[in-house]
Design a protein around this motif. Structure first.
Motif, mmCIF file in Angstrom:
data_model
loop_
_atom_site.group_PDB
_atom_site.id
_atom_site.type_symbol
_atom_site.label_atom_id
_atom_site.label_comp_id
_atom_site.label_asym_id
_atom_site.label_seq_id
_atom_site.Cartn_x
_atom_site.Cartn_y
_atom_site.Cartn_z
ATOM 1 N N THR A 1 0.822 -1.204 0.000
ATOM 2 C CA THR A 1 0.000 0.000 0.000
ATOM 3 C C THR A 1 0.856 1.253 0.000
ATOM 4 O O THR A 1 0.548 2.214 -0.696
ATOM 5 C CB THR A 1 -0.937 0.010 1.224
ATOM 6 N N SER A 2 1.943 1.267 0.751
ATOM 7 C CA SER A 2 2.772 2.469 0.834
ATOM 8 C C SER A 2 3.487 2.756 -0.482
ATOM 9 O O SER A 2 3.912 3.879 -0.708
ATOM 10 C CB SER A 2 3.781 2.348 1.976
ATOM 11 N N ASN A 3 3.603 1.774 -1.352
ATOM 12 C CA ASN A 3 4.241 1.985 -2.656
ATOM 13 C C ASN A 3 3.269 2.546 -3.699
ATOM 14 O O ASN A 3 3.703 2.964 -4.764
ATOM 15 C CB ASN A 3 4.831 0.673 -3.177
ATOM 16 N N LEU A 4 1.997 2.536 -3.394
ATOM 17 C CA LEU A 4 1.006 3.048 -4.339
ATOM 18 C C LEU A 4 0.998 4.572 -4.340
ATOM 19 O O LEU A 4 1.291 5.198 -3.324
ATOM 20 C CB LEU A 4 -0.388 2.558 -3.946
ATOM 21 N N PRO A 5 0.621 5.177 -5.463
ATOM 22 C CA PRO A 5 0.438 6.636 -5.479
ATOM 23 C C PRO A 5 -0.663 7.032 -4.501
ATOM 24 O O PRO A 5 -1.546 6.241 -4.176
ATOM 25 C CB PRO A 5 0.016 6.932 -6.915
ATOM 26 N N TYR A 6 -0.630 8.263 -4.073
ATOM 27 C CA TYR A 6 -1.543 8.772 -3.050
ATOM 28 C C TYR A 6 -3.007 8.498 -3.384
ATOM 29 O O TYR A 6 -3.792 8.101 -2.526
ATOM 30 C CB TYR A 6 -1.313 10.280 -2.850
ATOM 31 N N LYS A 7 -3.389 8.671 -4.623
ATOM 32 C CA LYS A 7 -4.785 8.490 -5.030
ATOM 33 C C LYS A 7 -5.280 7.084 -4.713
ATOM 34 O O LYS A 7 -6.451 6.886 -4.387
ATOM 35 C CB LYS A 7 -4.917 8.765 -6.531
ATOM 36 N N TYR A 8 -4.413 6.103 -4.786
ATOM 37 C CA TYR A 8 -4.808 4.719 -4.567
ATOM 38 C C TYR A 8 -4.571 4.248 -3.134
ATOM 39 O O TYR A 8 -5.092 3.221 -2.727
ATOM 40 C CB TYR A 8 -4.091 3.807 -5.565
ATOM 41 N N ARG A 9 -3.789 4.976 -2.353
ATOM 42 C CA ARG A 9 -3.560 4.633 -0.948
ATOM 43 C C ARG A 9 -4.696 5.101 -0.056
ATOM 44 O O ARG A 9 -4.959 4.510 0.968
ATOM 45 C CB ARG A 9 -2.284 5.304 -0.422
ATOM 46 N N ARG A 10 -5.333 6.163 -0.443
ATOM 47 C CA ARG A 10 -6.319 6.798 0.431
ATOM 48 C C ARG A 10 -7.679 6.118 0.332
ATOM 49 O O ARG A 10 -8.016 5.522 -0.680
ATOM 50 C CB ARG A 10 -6.445 8.273 0.089
ATOM 51 N N LYS B 1 7.754 22.161 -13.017
ATOM 52 C CA LYS B 1 6.622 21.309 -12.655
ATOM 53 C C LYS B 1 5.327 21.935 -13.149
ATOM 54 O O LYS B 1 5.192 23.146 -13.220
ATOM 55 C CB LYS B 1 6.534 21.135 -11.138
ATOM 56 N N THR B 2 4.362 21.052 -13.474
ATOM 57 C CA THR B 2 3.037 21.520 -13.871
ATOM 58 C C THR B 2 1.987 20.863 -12.969
ATOM 59 O O THR B 2 2.277 19.882 -12.288
ATOM 60 C CB THR B 2 2.722 21.156 -15.337
ATOM 61 N N VAL B 3 0.792 21.392 -13.012
ATOM 62 C CA VAL B 3 -0.310 20.804 -12.256
ATOM 63 C C VAL B 3 -0.544 19.374 -12.742
ATOM 64 O O VAL B 3 -0.727 18.452 -11.948
ATOM 65 C CB VAL B 3 -1.587 21.660 -12.396
ATOM 66 N N GLU B 4 -0.486 19.184 -14.030
ATOM 67 C CA GLU B 4 -0.678 17.842 -14.599
ATOM 68 C C GLU B 4 0.384 16.878 -14.077
ATOM 69 O O GLU B 4 0.074 15.736 -13.716
ATOM 70 C CB GLU B 4 -0.634 17.916 -16.129
ATOM 71 N N ASP B 5 1.644 17.309 -14.022
ATOM 72 C CA ASP B 5 2.717 16.450 -13.498
ATOM 73 C C ASP B 5 2.441 16.049 -12.050
ATOM 74 O O ASP B 5 2.615 14.890 -11.672
ATOM 75 C CB ASP B 5 4.067 17.171 -13.550
ATOM 76 N N GLU B 6 2.015 17.015 -11.254
ATOM 77 C CA GLU B 6 1.745 16.735 -9.841
ATOM 78 C C GLU B 6 0.558 15.782 -9.690
ATOM 79 O O GLU B 6 0.578 14.910 -8.827
ATOM 80 C CB GLU B 6 1.499 18.031 -9.066
ATOM 81 N N LEU B 7 -0.450 15.933 -10.525
ATOM 82 C CA LEU B 7 -1.592 15.014 -10.478
ATOM 83 C C LEU B 7 -1.174 13.606 -10.892
ATOM 84 O O LEU B 7 -1.643 12.621 -10.325
ATOM 85 C CB LEU B 7 -2.738 15.527 -11.344
ATOM 86 N N ARG B 8 -0.279 13.507 -11.857
ATOM 87 C CA ARG B 8 0.230 12.189 -12.263
ATOM 88 C C ARG B 8 0.997 11.526 -11.107
ATOM 89 O O ARG B 8 0.892 10.315 -10.902
ATOM 90 C CB ARG B 8 1.104 12.293 -13.495
ATOM 91 N N LYS B 9 1.750 12.326 -10.358
ATOM 92 C CA LYS B 9 2.442 11.783 -9.188
ATOM 93 C C LYS B 9 1.457 11.250 -8.157
ATOM 94 O O LYS B 9 1.744 10.283 -7.460
ATOM 95 C CB LYS B 9 3.316 12.855 -8.520
ATOM 96 N N MET B 10 0.292 11.896 -8.060
ATOM 97 C CA MET B 10 -0.746 11.447 -7.129
ATOM 98 C C MET B 10 -1.415 10.148 -7.603
ATOM 99 O O MET B 10 -2.055 9.470 -6.814
ATOM 100 C CB MET B 10 -1.829 12.509 -6.971
ATOM 101 N N GLY B 11 -1.275 9.846 -8.896
ATOM 102 C CA GLY B 11 -1.852 8.619 -9.418
ATOM 103 C C GLY B 11 -2.861 8.809 -10.533
ATOM 104 O O GLY B 11 -3.402 7.831 -11.061
ATOM 105 N N TYR B 12 -3.112 10.036 -10.923
ATOM 106 C CA TYR B 12 -4.027 10.266 -12.041
ATOM 107 C C TYR B 12 -3.348 9.831 -13.338
ATOM 108 O O TYR B 12 -2.139 9.956 -13.495
ATOM 109 C CB TYR B 12 -4.427 11.740 -12.131
ATOM 110 N N GLY B 13 -4.159 9.285 -14.264
ATOM 111 C CA GLY B 13 -3.633 8.863 -15.550
ATOM 112 C C GLY B 13 -3.083 7.446 -15.548
ATOM 113 O O GLY B 13 -2.498 7.023 -16.524
ATOM 114 N N MET B 14 -3.269 6.726 -14.472
ATOM 115 C CA MET B 14 -2.722 5.370 -14.377
ATOM 116 C C MET B 14 -3.716 4.297 -14.827
ATOM 117 O O MET B 14 -3.365 3.135 -14.906
ATOM 118 C CB MET B 14 -2.284 5.061 -12.947
ATOM 119 N N LYS B 15 -4.945 4.680 -15.107
ATOM 120 C CA LYS B 15 -5.955 3.690 -15.507
ATOM 121 C C LYS B 15 -5.664 3.145 -16.856
ATOM 122 O O LYS B 15 -5.169 3.722 -17.736
ATOM 123 C CB LYS B 15 -7.345 4.311 -15.475
#
Length: 130
Positions: A51-60, A116-130
């Motif tokens: 779980t700790s290895n998952l991006p934030y979006k998937y850990r929460r 850095k961009t907003v899109e980059d930060e959202l990708r770090k959170m886990g967006y775009g991984m589907k």
């Protein structure tokens, strides 16, 4: 005080003590269950590590998990900009619901870094991984 007259709060203390004893007993039972099997400790650790290895979006479990509450007061022009930014990120990540709170956090994180961009930060959170 008169003899026989007790404190009006006396019963409250008794209830608190019995509640604490019940909670302690429940915690002891839970701890016993956690260590009941030989593999139970390692599987719990493995799950936590995975779980700790998952991006934030998937850990929460919820969008507010691991976040402190902070008020942001915005003028109309800034609120309009935020709404437009959320719409753009919804278009960028078409198959996902992008939360406004995630967009605001990503904008804050990206604001101080020119590369850095907003899109980059959202990708770090886990967006775009589907």
């Amino acid at each position: 005080m008169k003899s026989g007259a007790g404190s009006p709060f006396e019963d409250d203390f008794d209830d608190d003590e019995s509640a604490e004893e019940t909670e302690t007993a429940d915690e002891s039972q839970d701890a016993g269950r956690a260590h009941a099997g030989p593999d139970s400790g390692s599987s719990a650790t493995d799950t936590a590590d995975t779980t700790s290895n998952l991006p934030y979006k998937y850990r929460r479990d919820g969008v507010q998990d691991d976040r402190d509450h902070g008020n942001i007061f915005l003028r109309d022009v800034a609120q309009t900009h935020v709404d437009e930014l959320v719409d753009r990120m919804d278009e960028t990540f078409q198959n996902e619901s992008v939360y406004k709170i995630d967009v605001l956090e990503a904008a804050i994180l990206a604001a101080g870094e020119p590369d850095k961009t907003v899109e980059d930060e959202l990708r770090k959170m886990g967006y775009g991984m589907k």
